[in-house]
Design a protein around this motif. Sequence first.
Motif, PDB file in Angstrom:
ATOM      1  N   TRP A 176       0.827  -1.338   0.074  1.00  0.00           N
ATOM      2  CA  TRP A 176      -0.051  -0.026   0.024  1.00  0.00           C
ATOM      3  C   TRP A 176       0.996   1.187   0.084  1.00  0.00           C
ATOM      4  O   TRP A 176       2.042   1.319   0.549  1.00  0.00           O
ATOM      5  N   ILE A 177       0.127   2.236  -0.634  1.00  0.00           N
ATOM      6  CA  ILE A 177       1.045   3.512  -0.496  1.00  0.00           C
ATOM      7  C   ILE A 177      -0.076   4.409   0.299  1.00  0.00           C
ATOM      8  O   ILE A 177      -1.294   4.298   0.164  1.00  0.00           O
ATOM      9  N   ARG A 178       0.380   5.052   1.403  1.00  0.00           N
ATOM     10  CA  ARG A 178      -0.763   5.630   2.047  1.00  0.00           C
ATOM     11  C   ARG A 178      -0.579   7.279   2.078  1.00  0.00           C
ATOM     12  O   ARG A 178       0.705   7.739   2.143  1.00  0.00           O
ATOM     13  N   ALA A 179      -1.732   8.144   1.874  1.00  0.00           N
ATOM     14  CA  ALA A 179      -1.486   9.500   1.585  1.00  0.00           C
ATOM     15  C   ALA A 179      -2.817  10.139   1.689  1.00  0.00           C
ATOM     16  O   ALA A 179      -3.785   9.793   1.340  1.00  0.00           O
ATOM     17  N   ALA A 180      -2.837  11.106   2.942  1.00  0.00           N
ATOM     18  CA  ALA A 180      -4.249  11.890   3.217  1.00  0.00           C
ATOM     19  C   ALA A 180      -5.208  11.040   3.448  1.00  0.00           C
ATOM     20  O   ALA A 180      -6.401  11.202   3.336  1.00  0.00           O
ATOM     21  N   GLY A 181      -4.922   9.778   4.376  1.00  0.00           N
ATOM     22  CA  GLY A 181      -5.879   8.993   4.848  1.00  0.00           C
ATOM     23  C   GLY A 181      -6.383   7.951   3.839  1.00  0.00           C
ATOM     24  O   GLY A 181      -7.143   7.218   4.281  1.00  0.00           O
ATOM     25  N   TYR A 182      -5.956   8.123   2.530  1.00  0.00           N
ATOM     26  CA  TYR A 182      -6.305   7.063   1.684  1.00  0.00           C
ATOM     27  C   TYR A 182      -5.352   6.344   1.358  1.00  0.00           C
ATOM     28  O   TYR A 182      -4.210   6.649   1.383  1.00  0.00           O
ATOM     29  N   SER A 183      -5.546   4.971   1.132  1.00  0.00           N
ATOM     30  CA  SER A 183      -4.667   4.004   0.511  1.00  0.00           C
ATOM     31  C   SER A 183      -4.775   3.457  -0.641  1.00  0.00           C
ATOM     32  O   SER A 183      -5.857   3.448  -1.072  1.00  0.00           O
ATOM     33  N   PHE A 184      -3.686   3.163  -1.453  1.00  0.00           N
ATOM     34  CA  PHE A 184      -3.794   2.789  -2.641  1.00  0.00           C
ATOM     35  C   PHE A 184      -2.836   1.730  -2.915  1.00  0.00           C
ATOM     36  O   PHE A 184      -1.762   1.797  -2.407  1.00  0.00           O
ATOM     37  N   GLN A 185      -3.097   0.684  -3.700  1.00  0.00           N
ATOM     38  CA  GLN A 185      -2.176  -0.517  -4.189  1.00  0.00           C
ATOM     39  C   GLN A 185      -1.970  -0.314  -5.628  1.00  0.00           C
ATOM     40  O   GLN A 185      -2.351  -0.445  -6.335  1.00  0.00           O
ATOM     41  N   PRO A 186      -0.574   0.246  -5.756  1.00  0.00           N
ATOM     42  CA  PRO A 186      -0.205   0.493  -6.916  1.00  0.00           C
ATOM     43  C   PRO A 186      -0.017  -0.728  -7.832  1.00  0.00           C
ATOM     44  O   PRO A 186      -0.102  -0.526  -9.082  1.00  0.00           O
ATOM     45  N   ALA A 187       0.315  -2.012  -7.174  1.00  0.00           N
ATOM     46  CA  ALA A 187       0.391  -3.132  -8.045  1.00  0.00           C
ATOM     47  C   ALA A 187      -0.900  -3.425  -8.906  1.00  0.00           C
ATOM     48  O   ALA A 187      -0.851  -3.974  -9.916  1.00  0.00           O
ATOM     49  N   GLU A 188      -2.031  -2.785  -8.363  1.00  0.00           N
ATOM     50  CA  GLU A 188      -3.099  -2.918  -9.098  1.00  0.00           C
ATOM     51  C   GLU A 188      -3.113  -2.252 -10.556  1.00  0.00           C
ATOM     52  O   GLU A 188      -3.526  -2.839 -11.546  1.00  0.00           O
ATOM     53  N   LEU A 189      -2.692  -1.198 -10.618  1.00  0.00           N
ATOM     54  CA  LEU A 189      -2.476  -0.311 -11.826  1.00  0.00           C
ATOM     55  C   LEU A 189      -1.413  -1.043 -12.546  1.00  0.00           C
ATOM     56  O   LEU A 189      -1.422  -1.124 -13.746  1.00  0.00           O
ATOM     57  N   ALA A 190      -0.286  -1.405 -11.801  1.00  0.00           N
ATOM     58  CA  ALA A 190       0.820  -2.082 -12.629  1.00  0.00           C
ATOM     59  C   ALA A 190       0.487  -3.244 -13.443  1.00  0.00           C
ATOM     60  O   ALA A 190       1.034  -3.513 -14.514  1.00  0.00           O
ATOM     61  N   LYS A 191      -0.491  -4.021 -13.226  1.00  0.00           N
ATOM     62  CA  LYS A 191      -0.723  -5.128 -14.011  1.00  0.00           C
ATOM     63  C   LYS A 191      -1.377  -4.823 -15.331  1.00  0.00           C
ATOM     64  O   LYS A 191      -1.000  -5.455 -16.200  1.00  0.00           O
ATOM     65  N   ILE A 192      -1.906  -3.793 -15.315  1.00  0.00           N
ATOM     66  CA  ILE A 192      -2.407  -3.149 -16.524  1.00  0.00           C
ATOM     67  C   ILE A 192      -1.225  -2.746 -17.578  1.00  0.00           C
ATOM     68  O   ILE A 192      -1.035  -3.238 -18.824  1.00  0.00           O
ATOM     69  N   LEU A 193      -0.362  -2.069 -17.013  1.00  0.00           N
ATOM     70  CA  LEU A 193       0.901  -1.807 -17.673  1.00  0.00           C
ATOM     71  C   LEU A 193       1.767  -2.810 -18.138  1.00  0.00           C
ATOM     72  O   LEU A 193       2.237  -2.890 -19.242  1.00  0.00           O
ATOM     73  N   LEU A 194       1.844  -3.702 -17.247  1.00  0.00           N
ATOM     74  CA  LEU A 194       2.506  -4.839 -17.430  1.00  0.00           C
ATOM     75  C   LEU A 194       2.095  -5.676 -18.635  1.00  0.00           C
ATOM     76  O   LEU A 194       2.717  -6.318 -19.612  1.00  0.00           O
TER      77      LEU A 194
END
Lengths: 487, 462
Positions: B167-185
């Motif tokens: 996870w990346i956490r910023a301003a109370g929101y968390s985001f899983q960058p690997a999710e986006l990475a799978k499209i790019l891959l």
Amino acid sequence: MIRYIRRAAAFCLVLLVALLVNAARVQVFEADALDNNPANRRLAIARYHQPRGAIVVGKESVTGSRDSGQQLRYERTYKNGPLYAPVTGYASQTYGTTFVENAEDGVLSGTSSLLSVFPLWNDVTRGRHSGGRAVTTIKASMQRAAYDGLGGKKGAVAAIEPATGKILALVSSPSYEPGVLSGTGRAVAGAWARLTSDPNQPMLNRAIRGTYPPGSAFKIVTAAAALDAGAVTDVDAATDTPDPYVLPNTSTTLPNEASGCGNASLAYAVNVSCNTVMAQLGVKVGLRGMLDAVRKFGFNDTKLRIPSGVAKSNFDTRMSPDQLALSSIGQFDTTATPLQMAMVSAAVANGGDLKYPYLVDRTTTSRGSTVSTTVPRTYQRAMNPATAMRLQQMMVDVVRTGTGTSAAIPGATVGGKTGTAQNGIGNIGSPYAWFISWAQADGAVRPAVAVAVVVEDASAKRGDISGGGDAAPIAKAVMEAALADKP
Amino acid sequence: MTAPSAADASPPELGLPKRRGVELSLLIGAVLVVVLGYVNVGLARTGTIPHDATRYGAGLGLLALLSHLVVRFRAPYADPLLLPIAMLLNGLGLVLIYRLDLATPGSRAAPAQLVWSTLGVGLFLVVVLVLRDHRVLQRYAYLSMAAALVLMLVPILFPPINGAKIWIRAAGYSFQPAELAKILLALFFAAYLAANRNALAYTGRRIWRLQLPTGRVLGPIVAIWLLSVGVLVLERDLGTSLLFFGLFVVMLYVATGRTGWIAVGLLLASAGAAAVALFEPHVHARVTDWLNPYATIEAGLGPSQLAQSLFAFAAGGTLGAGLGLGHSVLIGFAAKSDFILATAGEELGLSGLTAIFLLYALLVARGYRAGLCLQSPFGRLLAIGLASILALQVFVIAGGVTGLIPLTGMAMPFMAQGGSSVVTNWIIVALLIRISDSARRPLPAVEPGVIARPEPVEGTAR
């Protein structure tokens, strides 16, 4: 490339089929085992998701339900908990259920298939019935009279309607509040620990689970055996009994509390409670004859259910003649539950026809339509009608002129028998005072009630007088309530 | 398509209908099903229709209408099933999360999920509007590869959440960058394999029955794959690692048709999985839990999460307990994310679960269909890759919560709580819409006198 795409698509199809087959495995084939896994909370959640059905005395419910707001939502509550605890038992989320709460659990919790009109449709919709009602045979006024009569002393009362077997009162004292066990958590565990470790055993249902030596009250059974077996043909004839009586094959003498028992007739022996006459009659009837007689009253029956199980009332099956002599006056290993002694009294009152005792008159749905009804049935013919008539007269005489005069009720025919049983090794325990009786209102067709009262009381004096003194007034109060209750 | 006049006798089989009306009616159906589910939950839980049901329905309808209009004008030949299925699954997920929120008043997840879903649909619109032709993406193959690597590496710098550094956490929101990475891959794999598939399939050394390509061609792709898998093992996200590996194998097979590679790949994968299962305690626990889900019950420690999940599925039976009437909250932690399917299984039963699986299958099948219809290898591989991401992800997580395979933490596409997952899946659907639009778009009319259409010149490196 197209071929490979098709193969990859086929691979995805295989994955889909694997998922579907596995889902069917879990949701259909293994579903029952998983649903009934003890670690699965769903059963308990569903069970306590709706209010539990009521247990009814007369026309009023003696139970309720409380929304606890917890995961197990509804908890049992009781009105007059200690008064009706021997009838209702408890329904605990932690410790299970007892007595009527246990016997009628399916109806009360709404799971019984009897509640549904269309069982299959119910399986499909998963509709759950609201808890049904269990209507007891208890009469509130009699229950109250018995409970107040005992006044917290250790003891029990059982009252039966002789013509049907309906249990009209079932009291055990000291009692407890079953509502404290309803929920979960530390308070409940603490209450459980306190109740189970209490030396007074408040959770013991003495009326059906406590067994006491019946003492002289048992002499009614011995008298019935002697009359039925022909050991006595004329109740007013002398019985050729020495006073004191030497137990067979021993040098032990059996004394009498009463006087005038030498060569006394059976009628006199019952009237003043002669040990010697009854002990000798028991020996005369013999072990086999006595066993046959007691069995017909319900002794040695391990399967008696009202519908909760009743403790076995004991009459030893292998005894020497001296032991038989003692057993015939309700001592030695002879024990009886209060309900058993009420059955003895009821058998006499109903002309020898002993009805099967029962506590639940009928169960209904929450809306009141009947689910099942208990039909009165004969338990066993305890004695010949002629024997019953003679015993009725003897019991009436006990109340009129003998040891049970304190139970007399104006305007009614009352028959009774007192008893005092020694308790403990060397008789160091406090004696049990017994009184068994029945009452028939003048002009009524049949007796209204048969009662058995046992009081364990340190202040009781040895001797028959205490049965009449301690227990008879309680029996009288219960009988008066029964007579007043008749329409 | 308007019927061509007799003069310019165009071949009729090229005239695929646009089917936009079908899409609209299916969308209306999807919105109605979702609103009905929402009302149903309210009725079952509180006995009243939720006061915001109309507002909620109108909002959802607006989103559906907007996306339909954008597709109608910007991708008129797109597959009509993709958008309604995505809308239905997303809405159903929202209903299930809302239903679980009612049982856990302390932590509400539905409002945030609603925001993320709206954002996802917004991104869907942006992609369909901005991206006029999927072939443009081929130019950014190496850029997307680099971006994917960065996205996967970044979470290592952030503190782990529940044992996984994804996870990346910023301003109370968390985001899983690997999710986006799978499209790019998937994008990179598609571009690279499209350019090099002949070299991969036909050049190189032959060892026994295996045709091994030259290191020059295979090197970069294996390196990227190893790196991504290595990063994921370091981050302890086994599910995504499994997904990437499966994606790689499927795309490689479709591009080259070499079954030998699949065998080698599977062998490597099972060896790697066995090693990880033995030495990594986090994964080892998952495997033992899978082998006997009831071990903790037998040990007197109460049911494990997987056992609770199985209890929930079993409680559903064939027809389900009914929306709002199950007890899947007993699963506890992650009931709204990884285990969302258990709620569907308990409350909708095997029938509902089958319907959901079939919806996913249909989505994947339409992606494959688009790939089949395309001419260009890049488009084909991209469509297959994106559809396979969905298929593999559904299998890994659905198989995990139903006890078919060891449980790995992953989000059920569209349904599970988790912003990054929803947003990513909407982008996937947008790309599939764009690709299927190209696939079903009729070819330009053949000019008289030209014998053959010149082969379209593809992409970059040859």
